[in-house]
Design an enzyme around this catalytic site. Structure first.
Site, short mmCIF file in Angstrom:
data_model
loop_
_atom_site.label_atom_id
_atom_site.label_comp_id
_atom_site.label_asym_id
_atom_site.label_seq_id
_atom_site.Cartn_x
_atom_site.Cartn_y
_atom_site.Cartn_z
N GLU A 1 -0.04 1.00 -3.49
CA GLU A 1 -0.94 2.22 -3.43
C GLU A 1 -0.93 2.83 -1.82
OE1 GLU A 1 -5.43 3.43 -4.49
OE2 GLU A 1 -4.56 1.73 -5.16
N LYS B 1 -5.19 3.63 -10.61
CA LYS B 1 -6.51 3.28 -11.52
C LYS B 1 -5.84 3.27 -12.78
CE LYS B 1 -10.44 1.92 -10.25
NZ LYS B 1 -10.44 0.64 -9.47
#
Length: 395
Positions: A206, A222
């Site tokens: 990420e 997410k």
């Protein structure tokens, strides 16, 4: 605060610099020039200290809208900021005890180019990793999930990310295990950063914040499912996961808008499904043009800690985190990457482990919304940490 000279060969083995996001062409040719360690007990503003220290050592990051060319003095620097330091920048409580107190809350390591050299082979020491001890039981984790759902019902928060911790004793050199972690498939920010009696291994996919040619980019992740055809279909069809994801995308849009030129924030690749190890994860890309005069300190204040590991609203979620999580997040859920005169590239330290002199530490969690099922959230955290623990053990 400690400004530390480069480690010499008498105190550390000569190892290839492999901090996350180090430019590939520079690996193996970098020599440490100077480093800064800071802990919250030292006082002061870690974001400002990082910017000032870097500028003093040839990495001036006072205006990211106008990147400078690479200079002759230095190549760049590894930068690490803990989750607790990020929470402090956001004005949130930071009183939870840290499970690995030897780790600094800020580390900046400046490098210049030297002659190409090979790593010194490490001494042959047997590697043993003991059983993992969790910081909370599955029942305590589930109770915290229910507490977040109750807070959502009261209107205190929309979403809160809960993170658990585990530690295991070890004997031998932890660096090979941490390097194995950094080599996991999908680790966009794979690598290791070391210091005096501590080391961090990262396998994060990420992007917390990247700045190139005056463009700000963040890639929040997410939503998680097993990396099977059924898991991918389930992730794409999940209204709960999509709502949770879009909530965080909106939070990241707001974070970038604080430091961007007006009207330049855009969202690309909304809810794109990508793979990390044995998991599918949903990722979006948020971009904006950096405001004139945006410096590194303001960049860190606006983006740390990352919204995907806090919740929304960010400050209210961080207050819940401090109240519900039994130990600090340590090296996880912070920032780790590379800064140079012409770019910044920091990963969010999910899928991260840390070693102190006695134990390895791991962290894992997930975002809690009103639709969350406590048992499913406990299982998701376990799924995220399973490949990390197996890799550290050498399996």
């Amino acid at each position: 605060m400690r400004k530390i000279g480069p480690y010499g060969v008498e105190t550390l083995p000569q190892v290839l610099v492999d901090a996350p996001a180090t430019p590939p062409g520079c690996r193996g040719t970098l020599v440490e020039r100077a480093r800064l360690h800071w802990r919250r007990a030292d006082g002061g503003d870690p974001a400002a200290l990082a910017e000032e220290f870097l500028a003093a050592h040839g990495v001036a990051l006072h205006d990211l809208a106008r990147p400078a060319p690479h200079g002759a003095r230095v190549c760049g620097a590894a930068l690490y900021l803990s989750a607790a330091a990020g929470a402090q920048l956001a004005g949130a409580p930071t009183t939870t005890p840290e499970p690995a107190p030897t780790l600094p809350d800020l580390a900046v390591v400046v490098y210049h180019h030297g002659p190409t050299r090979s790593a010194r082979p490490p001494a042959a020491t047997p590697w043993w990793l003991g059983p993992w001890t969790e910081s909370w039981t599955p029942e305590q984790h589930a109770a915290a999930v229910d507490a977040v759902r109750a807070a959502i019902g009261r209107g205190d928060v929309y979403q809160t990310n809960l993170v658990g911790h585990a530690a295991a004793r070890y004997t031998g050199d932890p660096l090979p295990a941490l390097r194995r972690l950094g080599a996991l498939p999908g680790a966009r920010y794979g690598g290791v950063l070391t210091g005096d009696n501590w080391a961090i291994g990262c396998a994060s996919p990420e992007t917390l914040i990247e700045v190139r040619d005056g463009t700000l980019t963040t890639r929040p992740i997410k939503g998680t499912r097993p990396a099977t055809a059924a898991g991918r279909a389930e992730l794409l069809d999940s209204a709960k996961e999509r709502a949770e994801h879009i909530m965080i995308v909106d939070l990241e849009r707001n974070d970038l808008a604080r430091i961007a030129r007006t009207g330049t924030v855009t969202v690309d690749d909304l809810f794109a499904v990508r793979r990390w190890c044995d998991l599918w994860q949903a990722e979006s890309t948020v971009r904006a043009a950096a405001a004139d005069g945006l410096g590194l300190a303001d960049l860190l204040r606006a983006t740390c800690p990352g919204g995907s590991v806090t919740g929304a609203p960010k400050l209210a979620a961080l207050r819940q985190v401090a109240a519900l999580e039994p130990v600090g997040r340590g090296a996880s859920m912070g920032a780790l990457g590379w800064v140079a005169p012409d770019h910044v590239d920091l990963g969010l330290t999910i899928r991260t482990a840390a070693a102190d002199g006695e134990k390895l530490h791991t962290w894992a969690g997930g975002g809690i919304t009103w639709d969350s099922d406590a048992r499913a959230e406990v299982a998701e955290a376990a799924a995220k940490t399973t490949p990390i623990r197996a890799t550290l053990a050498g399996r």
